[in-house]
Design an enzyme around this catalytic site. Structure first.
Site, short mmCIF file in Angstrom:
data_model
loop_
_atom_site.label_atom_id
_atom_site.label_comp_id
_atom_site.label_asym_id
_atom_site.label_seq_id
_atom_site.Cartn_x
_atom_site.Cartn_y
_atom_site.Cartn_z
N SER A 45 9.41 -0.89 17.86
CA SER A 45 8.00 -1.33 17.91
C SER A 45 7.10 -0.21 18.40
O SER A 45 5.92 -0.15 18.02
CB SER A 45 7.86 -2.55 18.82
OG SER A 45 8.24 -2.24 20.15
N GLN A 66 5.84 -1.77 -7.81
CA GLN A 66 6.91 -1.96 -6.82
C GLN A 66 6.39 -1.69 -5.41
O GLN A 66 6.68 -2.44 -4.47
CB GLN A 66 8.08 -1.01 -7.11
CG GLN A 66 8.74 -1.21 -8.46
CD GLN A 66 9.84 -0.19 -8.67
OE1 GLN A 66 10.93 -0.28 -8.10
NE2 GLN A 66 9.55 0.82 -9.49
N HIS A 70 5.28 -4.16 -0.77
CA HIS A 70 5.45 -3.98 0.68
C HIS A 70 4.10 -4.23 1.33
O HIS A 70 3.29 -3.32 1.50
CB HIS A 70 5.98 -2.58 0.97
CG HIS A 70 7.31 -2.30 0.34
ND1 HIS A 70 8.48 -2.91 0.77
CD2 HIS A 70 7.66 -1.52 -0.71
CE1 HIS A 70 9.50 -2.48 0.02
NE2 HIS A 70 9.01 -1.66 -0.89
N GLN A 80 -8.40 0.72 -13.37
CA GLN A 80 -8.51 0.92 -14.81
C GLN A 80 -9.73 0.20 -15.38
O GLN A 80 -10.05 0.38 -16.55
CB GLN A 80 -7.23 0.44 -15.51
CG GLN A 80 -6.03 1.32 -15.27
CD GLN A 80 -4.80 0.84 -16.01
OE1 GLN A 80 -4.65 -0.36 -16.30
NE2 GLN A 80 -3.89 1.74 -16.30
N ASN A 148 2.38 2.36 9.20
CA ASN A 148 2.85 2.96 10.45
C ASN A 148 4.29 3.42 10.29
O ASN A 148 4.96 3.11 9.30
CB ASN A 148 2.67 2.00 11.63
CG ASN A 148 3.53 0.75 11.52
OD1 ASN A 148 4.75 0.82 11.37
ND2 ASN A 148 2.90 -0.43 11.61
N ARG A 150 7.09 2.69 11.79
CA ARG A 150 8.15 1.69 11.73
C ARG A 150 8.25 1.10 10.33
O ARG A 150 9.35 0.90 9.80
CB ARG A 150 7.89 0.57 12.75
CG ARG A 150 9.00 -0.48 12.76
CD ARG A 150 8.71 -1.59 13.74
NE ARG A 150 9.84 -2.49 13.88
CZ ARG A 150 9.85 -3.55 14.70
NH1 ARG A 150 8.79 -3.81 15.44
NH2 ARG A 150 10.92 -4.32 14.77
N ARG A 159 14.07 1.97 -0.39
CA ARG A 159 13.66 2.76 -1.55
C ARG A 159 14.37 4.10 -1.67
O ARG A 159 14.25 4.76 -2.70
CB ARG A 159 12.15 2.96 -1.51
CG ARG A 159 11.35 1.66 -1.57
CD ARG A 159 11.70 0.83 -2.80
NE ARG A 159 10.85 -0.35 -2.91
CZ ARG A 159 10.86 -1.19 -3.95
NH1 ARG A 159 11.71 -0.98 -4.94
NH2 ARG A 159 10.06 -2.23 -3.98
#
Length: 210
Positions: A45, A66, A70, A80, A148, A150, A159
């Site tokens: 943290s 993709q 997240h 576009q 950040n 973490r 990934r």
């Protein structure tokens, strides 16, 4: 693909040192030892105090579809609707597999036809927001991403896996290299599980990351 770290903590990992010290009542006396102990104990943290913003250019929309899953990061992406396709340059990503399978010329022919129709449509008065319907996931895009440290570690662990799609894996390898000197601890922690001997995939690739 072009990746540039635009913003980070100018003092490197020092804010995380303060975070670790604060947790044990020593906010005014942060130390490398205290920081390392916190990280080794899994107290990630404190790494949330370390910001990083990347400008990512000449990647495909396939990649950004993709990436934006997240949601614990912030994104600003080229639209576009308001920008017009520039087909005077290479405006799309070419997967190596297309070339390896002998389909390169056919791929270029298809992209040329798409670009020609796009410009025909906009010249005829079709709004860019409608002409874009023919553009492929291969089309280049630019995206600004802030997260950040973490978050970066957690996303990179997925990934950087050999099972991840090649383009986004390349992106995170590039971003990892960008932070190497700024956040060396984060650089070392940003690895897929197999780097520590704990593959999480149902079908392991058999080629541990290194």
């Amino acid at each position: 693909m072009q990746v540039k770290l635009l913003q980070s903590n100018p003092q490197g990992e020092h804010l995380a040192y303060i975070g670790a010290a604060t947790c044990v009542g020593k906010a005014n006396t942060p130390s490398v030892k205290g920081f390392q102990h916190a990280v080794e104990s899994g107290h990630y943290s404190i790494l949330e105090h370390l910001p990083m913003t990347f400008l990512i250019e000449d990647v495909s929309r396939s990649l950004t579809h993709q990436l934006v899953r997240h949601r614990i990061a912030s994104y600003s992406q080229e639209s576009q609707r308001y920008t017009k396709l520039n087909s005077g340059v290479q405006w799309f990503v070419i997967p190596d597999s297309i070339v390896e399978k002998g389909l390169f010329e056919e791929y270029l022919f298809l992209m040329d036809n798409i670009a020609n129709f796009y410009h025909m449509a906009t010249s005829a008065g079709v709004p860019k927001e409608d002409a874009r319907f023919v553009l492929p996931n291969a089309a280049h895009t630019t995206i600004l991403m802030t997260m950040n440290a973490r978050t970066f570690i957690e996303v990179a662990s997925r990934r950087l896996c050999n099972r991840a799609q090649w383009e986004i894996r390349q992106l995170f390898n590039n971003m990892r290299e960008q932070i190497k000197d700024v956040y060396p601890t984060v650089y070392e922690l940003a690895k897929p599980p197999c780097a520590n001997g704990a593959c999480m995939e149902h079908n392991p690739c058999g080629n541990p990351w290194s």
